[in-house]
Write an enzyme that holds these catalytic residues in place. Sequence first.
Site, PDB file in Angstrom:
ATOM      1  N   LYS A   1       0.840  -1.187   0.000  1.00 51.06           N
ATOM      2  CA  LYS A   1       0.000   0.000   0.000  1.00 51.06           C
ATOM      3  C   LYS A   1       0.878   1.241   0.000  1.00 51.06           C
ATOM      4  O   LYS A   1       1.825   1.339   0.767  1.00 51.06           O
ATOM      5  CB  LYS A   1      -0.908  -0.018   1.230  1.00 51.06           C
TER       6      LYS A   1
ATOM      7  N   GLU B   1     -19.856  -5.991  10.144  1.00 49.63           N
ATOM      8  CA  GLU B   1     -20.819  -5.270  10.965  1.00 49.63           C
ATOM      9  C   GLU B   1     -21.883  -6.190  11.565  1.00 49.63           C
ATOM     10  O   GLU B   1     -22.337  -5.969  12.692  1.00 49.63           O
ATOM     11  CB  GLU B   1     -21.497  -4.170  10.133  1.00 49.63           C
TER      12      GLU B   1
ATOM     13  N   ARG C   1     -25.740  -2.397   7.108  1.00 49.46           N
ATOM     14  CA  ARG C   1     -25.382  -3.761   6.723  1.00 49.46           C
ATOM     15  C   ARG C   1     -25.747  -4.773   7.798  1.00 49.46           C
ATOM     16  O   ARG C   1     -25.717  -5.979   7.552  1.00 49.46           O
ATOM     17  CB  ARG C   1     -23.879  -3.831   6.420  1.00 49.46           C
TER      18      ARG C   1
END
Length: 642
Positions: free
Chosen positions: A285, A371, A399
Site C-alpha cells: 500500500k 458489521e 449492513r
Amino acid sequence: MTDQPATPLLDQVRDPADLRKLAPGQLRQLADELRAETISAVGVTGGHLGSGLGVVELTTAIHYVFNTPQDKLVWDVGHQCYPHKILTGRRDRIRTLRMGDGLSGFTKRSESEYDPFGAAHSSTSISAALGFAIANKLSGQPGKGIAVIGDGAMSAGMAYEAMNNARDAGNRLIVILNDNDMSIAPPVGGLSAYLARIVSSREFLSVRETLRRLARKLPRPLHKAAKKTDEFARGMAMGGTLFEELGFYYVGPVDGHNLDQLIPVLENVRDMADGPVLVHVVTVKGKGYAPAEAAADKYHGVQKFNVVTGEQAKAPPGPPSYTNVFAKALIDEAARDEKIVAITAAMPSGTGLDKFAAAYPDRCFDVGIAEQHAVTFAAGLAAQGMRPFATIYSTFLQRAYDQVVHDVAIQNLPVRFAIDRAGLVGADGSTHAGSFDVTYLATLPNMVVMAAADEAELVHMVHTAACHDSGPIALRYPRGNGTGVALPETPQRLEIGKGRIVREGKKVAILSLGTRLEEALKAADALDARGLSTTVADLRFAKPLDEALIRKLLTTHDVAVTVEEGAIGGLGAHVLTLASDEGLIDAGLKLRTMRLPDIFQDQDKPEKQYDDARLNAPHIVETVLTALRHNSTGIDEAGVRA
C-alpha cells in the site's frame, strides 16, 4: 505543488484498447507514469491515495491482459480505482475527484462503461462479478467477471458466501486477492513467483487433471490419499487449500509490482478452460511514494498535499470534531465503569476508537469488516452484563439491520449504538451519507434514538447511553467539527424522551433534531425580525418522542415545522403520526416537515449539499412563510391540511 508530471507514454493511452497496443517492455514505464499522475491528481483533490498506488501495476496488467469492458472488472470498495479511472477515458477529469459535478471517489456505473458495478462499501465484488459471469454464461455472451478484493475485505462473511456459490461460474469468474496489509501469506520470493507461474500454466493444469482422472480409478482409500497429498503439497507451498475447498483453483502468491510475473500469470488464468480461479497478489500500500510508504496508514485517505514533501494541507484551527469529542467522552465513561467496552468494524481511527484502544486495549475490539458480527457480538456482551458501545458509521450499520432487529431489539438488550457520520458527508457522497438511521431505528420497539445538536449534547448523550441498562439505545452525530460550545466538566444523564426549549416564542414553533439546531436558531432570528415570534425546541429524542412538549407546541403556535438531517420516515413522520392520533390535524394545524430530499445526493461541499437539500435557515423561513400564506383548506405536500 500541482505541476503535472511528464507522461509521454501515458499520454498515448485514452482507453485500454490503446494500452493493449503497447509492447510488454513498455508497461514498466507506463506504470511509473500512471503512478506519478495518480500522486499528482490526488495532491490537488485529496482522497484515497495509498490503495491506488498499491495497485498501479495490477491495474495496468488487468487492462492489458483482459478485454475490458467486455470482461467485467469489479473493484471491491472502489477506493483503489483512481489509476483505473485514468486508464479508462477519464484522465481529463481526474482532478475533479470528489468535487461537485466531478468524478466519484469510487466506481460508478453512470460514469463509465468500465465501471460495470458501483461500490463504496466493501466485500461486494465477488458476488457482483459472479452475477456478471453467470449472466454471460447463461446468455452465451463472451466475457468474464473479474473481482479485485483486498485482504481486509476478505474479513467479511459476504465474500465467502459468494465464493461458496461460485462453482457454477466455471472459468468465467476470476478473483484477484490483493494482499497488502494482513500478511496472510509468506513473503513473495523468486521460488513462490516461479511456482505461481508454473501452476497456472496449461502444461501443469493438463498434467494435474490427468493425474486426477487416474486417481479416480484407484481404490477409494488410495484415491482419497492421493487427493489429500495433492492438497497438502499445494497448501504447504502456497496456502491455497481453503480457497480450493470453496471450489477455486488457487494461484499465488504473486508479486503485484512485478509486471514480468503478473502478465504471464494473468494470461494463463485468462486462458484456463475450467473452474473459477483465485489469484493471490501481494502488493505494498502506498507503493512508489516515499511519504505514503512511511505512513502508518500508508496514506489511505489524505487531504490535498504537496507532492514533493508529502505534507498535507492542514484544516484551520477550530472546534474539535464530533468523533474526537465522542472518543474522549467514552474514555471518561470507561474510567468510571469497568463494564464499558467498545467495538468497531475495521474503522478504529474513523470512529475515534483508536484513542479508546490506547487507553483500554483489553476493552476495545476491532472485528474487521463484519458489521453483522459486531452487532451480535455486542448483543452477547450485553446479555452477559457488559455495557458495549457498537461504534459504527451510519451507512455501515445498514449492513447489520437484521442483527439490530433480531439479536438486539427483540431481546431488548442494552447495546449502545454510537452512530458516526450521521447525515450528509460532503466529498464521500451518497454511498457514505448517513441518511437513514433515524428512519430504520426509530421504527423498532424498545429502541431509544438520540441526536446530538452540538458537542456538549454529545457528551451528555454518551453518559446517558452508558447509564441506560433497560434496552438498546442509539446516539447519532455528524462528520466534521462541532459548533464551538464549551464542553461540560461533568456530563448529565438526560431524561429519556425529554426535549428542551432553547428559545421561547408564540407564533411559530421549530422542532429540531440534531445539528440543524444552529440553522433553526438563525431562522428564528429572521422570523422574529418579521414580527413572527418563534419558539425553537431541541427534541433530542426521535424515539421516544417528548409527546407532552410536542403537543404543547402544536396547540399553542400557528405554524410548526420539524427539521432534521435524515430521510423521510424519521422525526417528521413520527410527529405527523402523533398529530394524527391526537386529532390535531382535524383542528386545522399548519404542520410542515423538513428533511433530506428523496434522492441520493451526490458529492459536494457540505454547505452546497445542505443548500441543495433545502435545510438551511433561509429554507426554514421560506417554509414557515409559505405555510402562513396557505388558506385553511389547503393540503401541503406532506398530506397535512393547512
